[in-house]
Each structure stands twice: as C-alpha cells, then as structure tokens.
Design a protein around this motif. Sequence first.
Motif, mmCIF file in Angstrom:
data_model
loop_
_atom_site.group_PDB
_atom_site.id
_atom_site.type_symbol
_atom_site.label_atom_id
_atom_site.label_comp_id
_atom_site.label_asym_id
_atom_site.label_seq_id
_atom_site.Cartn_x
_atom_site.Cartn_y
_atom_site.Cartn_z
ATOM 1 N N UNK A 144 -11.503 -3.202 23.214
ATOM 2 C CA UNK A 144 -11.861 -3.931 24.443
ATOM 3 C C UNK A 144 -13.242 -3.474 24.916
ATOM 4 N N UNK A 145 -14.146 -4.412 25.080
ATOM 5 C CA UNK A 145 -15.482 -4.088 25.520
ATOM 6 C C UNK A 145 -15.477 -3.629 26.972
ATOM 7 N N UNK A 146 -16.615 -3.006 27.370
ATOM 8 C CA UNK A 146 -16.692 -2.432 28.716
ATOM 9 C C UNK A 146 -16.492 -3.504 29.781
ATOM 10 N N UNK A 147 -17.197 -4.647 29.619
ATOM 11 C CA UNK A 147 -17.073 -5.719 30.608
ATOM 12 C C UNK A 147 -15.644 -6.262 30.654
ATOM 13 N N UNK A 148 -15.044 -6.420 29.468
ATOM 14 C CA UNK A 148 -13.660 -6.902 29.412
ATOM 15 C C UNK A 148 -12.714 -5.891 30.041
ATOM 16 N N UNK A 149 -12.973 -4.606 29.793
ATOM 17 C CA UNK A 149 -12.120 -3.570 30.365
ATOM 18 C C UNK A 149 -12.248 -3.536 31.882
ATOM 19 N N UNK A 167 -13.072 -6.076 33.809
ATOM 20 C CA UNK A 167 -12.394 -7.275 34.307
ATOM 21 C C UNK A 167 -10.878 -7.088 34.282
ATOM 22 N N UNK A 168 -10.385 -6.435 33.242
ATOM 23 C CA UNK A 168 -8.945 -6.175 33.106
ATOM 24 C C UNK A 168 -8.431 -5.345 34.288
ATOM 25 N N UNK A 169 -9.108 -4.230 34.563
ATOM 26 C CA UNK A 169 -8.630 -3.330 35.610
ATOM 27 C C UNK A 169 -8.860 -3.905 37.011
ATOM 28 N N UNK A 170 -9.939 -4.671 37.192
ATOM 29 C CA UNK A 170 -10.132 -5.330 38.485
ATOM 30 C C UNK A 170 -9.029 -6.355 38.749
ATOM 31 N N UNK A 171 -8.646 -7.084 37.715
ATOM 32 C CA UNK A 171 -7.582 -8.068 37.865
ATOM 33 C C UNK A 171 -6.248 -7.391 38.156
ATOM 34 N N UNK A 225 2.355 -10.960 40.363
ATOM 35 C CA UNK A 225 2.877 -10.182 39.230
ATOM 36 C C UNK A 225 3.102 -11.094 38.028
ATOM 37 N N UNK A 226 3.651 -12.290 38.281
ATOM 38 C CA UNK A 226 3.874 -13.244 37.195
ATOM 39 C C UNK A 226 2.559 -13.675 36.564
ATOM 40 N N UNK A 227 1.530 -13.826 37.371
ATOM 41 C CA UNK A 227 0.215 -14.178 36.837
ATOM 42 C C UNK A 227 -0.274 -13.112 35.856
ATOM 43 N N UNK A 228 -0.015 -11.850 36.167
ATOM 44 C CA UNK A 228 -0.417 -10.768 35.265
ATOM 45 C C UNK A 228 0.372 -10.850 33.963
ATOM 46 N N UNK A 229 1.669 -11.121 34.060
ATOM 47 C CA UNK A 229 2.480 -11.255 32.848
ATOM 48 C C UNK A 229 1.902 -12.337 31.937
ATOM 49 N N UNK A 230 1.542 -13.477 32.523
ATOM 50 C CA UNK A 230 1.021 -14.581 31.723
ATOM 51 C C UNK A 230 -0.379 -14.277 31.188
ATOM 52 N N UNK A 231 -1.230 -13.727 32.030
ATOM 53 C CA UNK A 231 -2.633 -13.547 31.662
ATOM 54 C C UNK A 231 -2.862 -12.304 30.804
ATOM 55 N N UNK A 232 -2.121 -11.235 31.079
ATOM 56 C CA UNK A 232 -2.446 -9.961 30.437
ATOM 57 C C UNK A 232 -1.329 -9.362 29.591
ATOM 58 N N UNK A 233 -0.144 -9.939 29.636
ATOM 59 C CA UNK A 233 0.915 -9.469 28.761
ATOM 60 C C UNK A 233 1.853 -8.453 29.387
ATOM 61 N N UNK A 234 2.758 -7.950 28.546
ATOM 62 C CA UNK A 234 3.857 -7.112 29.028
ATOM 63 C C UNK A 234 3.394 -5.763 29.562
ATOM 64 N N UNK A 235 2.501 -5.117 28.863
ATOM 65 C CA UNK A 235 2.041 -3.792 29.316
ATOM 66 C C UNK A 235 1.417 -3.876 30.707
ATOM 67 N N UNK A 236 0.580 -4.881 30.913
ATOM 68 C CA UNK A 236 -0.054 -5.059 32.221
ATOM 69 C C UNK A 236 0.981 -5.459 33.266
ATOM 70 N N UNK A 237 1.946 -6.285 32.882
ATOM 71 C CA UNK A 237 2.997 -6.681 33.813
ATOM 72 C C UNK A 237 3.803 -5.498 34.316
#
Length: 346
Positions: free
Chosen positions: A1-6, A8-12, A37-49
Amino acid sequence: MQVDDQRAYWLEIAGLTVAAVLLFRFGLLGLVFLVPVQLVWIRRGEEAGLLVSAGVLLGIGVFKWVDYLRLRRTLGAEAVPAALLLLDVVFAAGLLAGLFAMNSDRMSVARGTSESGRRTMTVGERMLAAVAAGAIIYGPAIALLATGDAAEAAIAMQVELMRPLFEAAGASSQEIGTLIRFVVSAVLSGLMFGFFVMVTGNWWLGVQIAFRSRFTLPAGNPVMARHAGYELTEFRLPGYLVWALIGAWGGVLLSMVTEIGWVSYLFWNAAFVTLALYGVQGIAIVWFYLDRRKAQKITRVGVAVGMVIGLLIPGLRFLVGVGLPALGVSEIWVNYHRLRGSEEVS
C-alpha cells in the motif's frame, strides 16, 4: 500500500469511526450508527470492519464512563449500579456482532448431504446468524440485570430521574415504577425484533449508499464483491424455519393462557423475528413481480411507501404485518419461479 493510499485508508477508518460513535451518541441518529461501519466493510473489507467496530466500542465506552460519573455525582454512588456502565457498550457490541455475521466471509455452513465441503451463507442464513449472535451477547447481560438487585436499582434510578416530569402530572413514585416495569417488559418482549430491524436496516442502507456513492470502491475486497451482485429478489429462507415460526407463535399463545415467567420473552422475541424474516421474503416476492413486469421506479417507490404507511395505520397494520409474512410462508408450497439458484436452500 502506497503512502497516499495508506493515509487515505487510515483517514477513512478514523472518520467513519468517529461518525459512528457520534451517531450512536445523539438521540434518534443512533438508529443508523451502523451505517458508517457498514460502509467500511464494503469499502475496505473485513479487517477494517473489525478495526472500526473495536474503535466504536471504545468510543462508546468512554462516553458511557463520563455519563456514569455524572450520574454518580447527581444521584449518589449507591443509586447508580455499576452494571449500567456496560449497557450501552453491550447493546452496541451485539449490533456490531450482527453486522459481522451479515458481512464476514467466515460465515459458512456445510453443504448438503450429496456434496462435500462448505459454502458461504445465504443472506437469509446470515440474518439468522446475526440474531443468534445478538442473543448470545444480550442473554448474559439480561440475566445479570434480572438477577439480584441490579434490575430494581436500575428502575429506582429511572424513577428518580423521571420524578420531576411525572410529579408535574400528579403521578406517584409507585405509578412511575409500574410504568417503567411495563416498559421494560415490552422492551424485553421485542428486543430481538428491534435488533433484527436495526442490523438488517443499517446493513441494507450501508450497501445501497456504498454502491451509489461517487467515491470509487477499492478493488480486491471479497466483501464488496459478494454484495455487488446481490438482488433482493433472490432472498429466500431455509425451509425448516417455518417450524420455528409455528413453535414461537404456539409459545406466545401458551404465554397468554398461563404464566410461564421469563420464557414468555423468548417466545415473543422468536415470534416477532421469524415473522419479520418471512415478511422480508414476502417483500422479495413482491419485488420479483415488479421486476418481471418492468415496473417504473415511481411504482416501486409507491409500493414501498405504501408498505411503510400501512404499518403505521392501525387499520392496515395487521393486513401488511401479517399479509407479507403469509406471502413469504406461502413459497413453501407455491413456486413463484423467482430464484436463479444462488439463494435456494432447503
């Protein structure tokens, strides 16, 4: 995961966690606190959920601790049972566990006797698993409150908090206590039904928002891939569930003619939940026929609004509340030719 993607991931993750906690905190907005929380499950997957779920529980726990300290200062330490500190946290934990059951790829069942291995649960089976997860979490909490002095202490605290309001109306402490006990009994009788509505409603709303938003969904997420192709018209319950429906309503009738204590709460909850599940199946059949007749969007909206209004009007509530589940149950004997195979279970 690139820095910008990372980043964005943690901000989300952080932003949606805060959003969920604040929604839970403020009044009626708490009814949709699972949507972020459901949005995170859909957008980022189980670990993020799971990560956001843990963060939401932590945030709710902090707010509840502040409330607990404030109540102790207002009413005194002895008037506020420590068990009340956990109520909101346990309530949220049950809902988050239900959302886990609705999304996780770990939810699987054995295939039929003619096949080997396991398969991913259907949506109907996931709903049953979500209710079971909630019951497992709420059961011990309810038992804790129902035993010893916790329940009476909680009622006494509510009496003190509501005393100024009811005294203005001329109500005595005994009348306030009776009213609160009645409300508690009603809540316990429909607790899992309310749980079911919140979990499935937030799950469905979150899915719709995720796939209709302007933001691109990150690729490589199996949770998103499974939800992307799902249609309401494919929803179907396992055939054996009709026996749970019959048994639950038989227990409700028994509770009306004889005193069976706390067991009546189990029957009422099971009755309402199974009725709601078959109601969803009835809606799926209606939507299938709307699809087959290529109904316009305005027609679909009108049908949906009509169902909601029907549930709010006393004269139509029984017709809609029983008619839709009856339609769902009828599919046990009537083949409506609506399934493509993905949700067909027996």
